[in-house]
Design a protein around this motif. Sequence first.
Motif, PDB file in Angstrom:
ATOM      1  N   ASN A 186      -2.674   0.236   7.644  1.00 27.77           N
ATOM      2  CA  ASN A 186      -3.019   0.293   6.219  1.00 27.77           C
ATOM      3  C   ASN A 186      -3.542  -1.052   5.698  1.00 27.77           C
ATOM      4  O   ASN A 186      -3.356  -1.389   4.541  1.00 27.77           O
ATOM      5  CB  ASN A 186      -1.818   0.762   5.397  1.00 27.77           C
ATOM      6  CG  ASN A 186      -0.646  -0.194   5.524  1.00 27.77           C
ATOM      7  OD1 ASN A 186      -0.703  -1.149   6.278  1.00 27.77           O
ATOM      8  ND2 ASN A 186       0.411   0.062   4.783  1.00 27.77           N
ATOM      9  N   ILE A 241       0.863  -1.173   0.000  1.00 30.92           N
ATOM     10  CA  ILE A 241       0.000   0.000   0.000  1.00 30.92           C
ATOM     11  C   ILE A 241       0.902   1.226   0.000  1.00 30.92           C
ATOM     12  O   ILE A 241       1.678   1.400   0.943  1.00 30.92           O
ATOM     13  CB  ILE A 241      -0.874   0.064   1.269  1.00 30.92           C
ATOM     14  CG1 ILE A 241      -1.572  -1.263   1.535  1.00 30.92           C
ATOM     15  CG2 ILE A 241      -1.848   1.215   1.179  1.00 30.92           C
ATOM     16  CD1 ILE A 241      -2.822  -1.518   0.790  1.00 30.92           C
ATOM     17  N   ASP A 242       0.802   2.028  -1.048  1.00 27.54           N
ATOM     18  CA  ASP A 242       1.644   3.229  -1.138  1.00 27.54           C
ATOM     19  C   ASP A 242       3.109   2.889  -0.818  1.00 27.54           C
ATOM     20  O   ASP A 242       3.763   3.586  -0.039  1.00 27.54           O
ATOM     21  CB  ASP A 242       1.133   4.321  -0.187  1.00 27.54           C
ATOM     22  CG  ASP A 242      -0.231   4.832  -0.619  1.00 27.54           C
ATOM     23  OD1 ASP A 242      -0.487   4.870  -1.834  1.00 27.54           O
ATOM     24  OD2 ASP A 242      -1.050   5.166   0.257  1.00 27.54           O
ATOM     25  N   THR A 270      -2.330   2.016  -4.951  1.00 31.79           N
ATOM     26  CA  THR A 270      -2.455   3.446  -4.682  1.00 31.79           C
ATOM     27  C   THR A 270      -3.793   3.935  -5.248  1.00 31.79           C
ATOM     28  O   THR A 270      -4.334   3.336  -6.181  1.00 31.79           O
ATOM     29  CB  THR A 270      -1.341   4.275  -5.376  1.00 31.79           C
ATOM     30  OG1 THR A 270      -1.466   4.114  -6.791  1.00 31.79           O
ATOM     31  CG2 THR A 270       0.044   3.824  -4.950  1.00 31.79           C
ATOM     32  N   MET A 301       1.668  -3.907   3.899  1.00 32.14           N
ATOM     33  CA  MET A 301       0.428  -3.810   4.646  1.00 32.14           C
ATOM     34  C   MET A 301       0.657  -4.385   6.034  1.00 32.14           C
ATOM     35  O   MET A 301       1.160  -5.488   6.171  1.00 32.14           O
ATOM     36  CB  MET A 301      -0.609  -4.685   3.955  1.00 32.14           C
ATOM     37  CG  MET A 301      -1.953  -4.061   3.815  1.00 32.14           C
ATOM     38  SD  MET A 301      -3.167  -5.280   3.354  1.00 32.14           S
ATOM     39  CE  MET A 301      -2.573  -5.801   1.804  1.00 32.14           C
TER      40      MET A 301
END
Length: 469
Positions: free
Chosen positions: A272, A261-262, A304, A266
Amino acid sequence: MLKIYNTLTRKKEDFIPLNPPAVTIYSCGPTVYDYFHIGNARSFVMSDIVRRYLIYSGYKVKFAMNLTDIDDKIINKANAMGIDSKEVAKKFSDAFFEDIDKLGLLRADINPRATEHIPEIIAMIEALIKNGKAYEVNGDVFYEIRKFDGYGKLSGKNIDNLESGSRVEVNEIKRDPLDFALWKSAKPGEPFWESPWGKGRPGWHIECSAMSCKHLGDTFDIHCGGSDLIFPHHENEIAQSEGATGKPFAKIWMHFGFLNIDNEKMSKSLGNVFNLRDMVKKYKPETLRFFYEQTHYASSLNFTAEALESADRGLEKVNNLFDTVKSALAGKPDSGAHSFDFEKSYIAFKEAMDDDFNSPKAIAVVFDFIKEVNTYIANGDNLTREFYEGALEFLKKTADGVLGILRTEKVENSDSGLEEELIQLLLKLRVDAKLEKNYALSDKIRNELLTLGITIQDTKEGSTYKKNR
RNA sequence: GGCGCUGUACCCAAGUGGCUUAAGGGGAAGGUCUGCAAAACCUUUAUUCGUCGGUUCGAAUCCGACCGGCGCCUCCA
């Protein structure tokens, strides 16, 4: 010829099923202690693609995905929620099926659950003890990994290296720190089943061995799951199954890359971890599938908002063509010959997917197809019923049948008749305004509808609309 | 310490020795169509594939070094 990268041999291999046209697949499913997240969803979607493509290729696929419905995490959750572990498993199993339905996953042929296979699990543990590969200590049973020659063959790990840099916790009762539990004795208050070693429950790894053996046989074609499962879970499955049966276990091992995630892993501490359940409220399920499929299954993938929005816009092209073709067919075009080459696209699609399920390439084929069909339509020659049917068939077989990214019919069916009539009324008023050159009014209607999620398109055939959901 | 993956345009991403002097999507710019839009189509957007060397007739693709990013080795899809 389909080729699949096999983690076990570290090579792309020709796919030759054990008993063609039958193909047997075991996919590691969820531990039902929570809603599954978008990383789990990627694995589920990719195993769905594998299965769908094999079906597309003419195989008779038997697909099993297990539900781990008893283990420490479930017990912990049950304690935290103050309910029985069975209730936890029930709640999140139900949620699991709701969520995979939303994602458009084909239901598995079998969803074996650990708690429904206790006799098979016990029988396999007994076979391992008999074969000298497992030992009991005060109600716990452990697998003695030193007794299995091939231990480490899947993950490419050397047992001695593992131990030297080991972070494996010391457990006095195990003969080797790497030995793992096949059966865990029950502590007071924990759920248990009777066994030859007393009250207890199965270890995590044994259920997959016992259940795949029961439902797919000692040896089966494909075993897949997330790449984090390679060690120790899948390594242990091999040791258990081959140690018990003396026969080769899964022929091909497929592993799906991780989702970040970004650019961050995770994790609960980063906060997140996103449930699929919540994400589907924000993005269409087909958009999520399309996003997953745009990257090869083995690569890691970065989640994203920008990438999802980009996927969502890209997907519009697919659905726009689908709508165009459907409405053209509804207009009853004349029958007759056309000059469009569908075969070329089918061949390209097959080539892409045959190459280790190269879905990004297959998607590129679909987009090439879309552009060609749109161009053909724009040129306006030989737009016959046969042509539109051919285009529809290609989309249905590839984009829908294999990739599952076409907008489903369900949404349209959910429209009430009144809503449809009201929209048509507004369209009519707008057309009248346009005829009177009252563009202020016609644009106002268009803009107001757009804010409601309805896009108006004026075509030669008249005004149409599209819901953006 | 051990094992493995990875670095391609503004973003995502395929390609892993000649078919590619690098697919596809998004974005951006210009155009066709349109009252204006939307959709669709056309054109443009990497002589270049982290850096430096090497192998080869030929490399983004193979080898080496270096610089980044990441995973597994503990529950985890």
